[in-house]
Design an enzyme around this catalytic site. Sequence first.
Site: not given
Ligand code: ARG
Length: 298
Positions: A197, A292
């Site tokens: 991300h 997040c």
């Molecule tokens: N386990 C979650 C996923 O893989 C973690 C999300 C973390 N969010 C972020 N914005 N990086 O979707």
Amino acid sequence: MPVIANADDIPNALLDAPGRGPCTALLMARPTHFQVESAINPWMKDAQGRLNLVDRDRAIAQWNALAQAYRDIGITVHEIDGPPGLPDFCFSANQSLAYRDTDDQPAVVLSSMANASRKSEVAHFERWYRDHGYAVHQFPEELWPFEGTGDAIRHHGQHAFWGGIGPRTSIEAWNFVARATGAVVIPLRLTDERFYHLDTCLCVLTTRTALYVPSAFDAPGLERLQAGFEDLIPLCTEDSRNFACNAHCPDDKHVLIQRGSDATVKALTRRGFEVVELDTSEFMKSGGSVFCLKQELP
Ligand code: ARG
């Protein structure tokens, strides 16, 4: 508003983007059912390839401390809770992109999650937004996927977003987001699966300052970042793996960040930021940290 890919056009596009104030309110999702049940990013397994084990009580305590840290600096925290069976629900950056539209009204684009395990999170957020008077925009399924502010990183002070293109958000998403929100969008391709991300490798601190992980971008992306910020602070490998880029600066002053990124803390302090170090270690087992765990509300 357009998608701006030419680095030379970025400084003026950002200057011309409509103004937006600082963040004063957040939406956080309680980690009541938080768990690591399947690995949908590289951080969710240990070195032996086994799923990480979460201590949920500890996660809840860490989450409460984060919410309190925001309240301590004057930010309103709204809370939402999800049903059992949605282990990633607490990562409220991902299910939506909330913003103030061109008529200055609260609006939201709902996400189209990349992984089946997270798809039904979105309806719960949709209900919250409808109950709170937001204009709700659905994301067109044919442009899938789009993971909200996991990949749409606001350029502070402006109605502009840096847009990650990678495993969680398609290249096609950004024309739609720019049109629906009326914001300027600057796309950035993600090149390293660990930085899946954009919020894991870019942290906008102020309108002129950002943290970033240089190795997570391609050459055009690096050029765009250089054009967009006067003070672009590269993270060392150690801090980037400690989720230092998943920090959050809501008010041009305080930076909430996972503890233990000493070089980054030093760089921030030198620039006059007040650093608030927190422990998000249980959430890092799922591939997330401070940024997040919240959605900025307009
Ligand atoms: N386990 C979650 C996923 O893989 C973690 C999300 C973390 N969010 C972020 N914005 N990086 O979707």
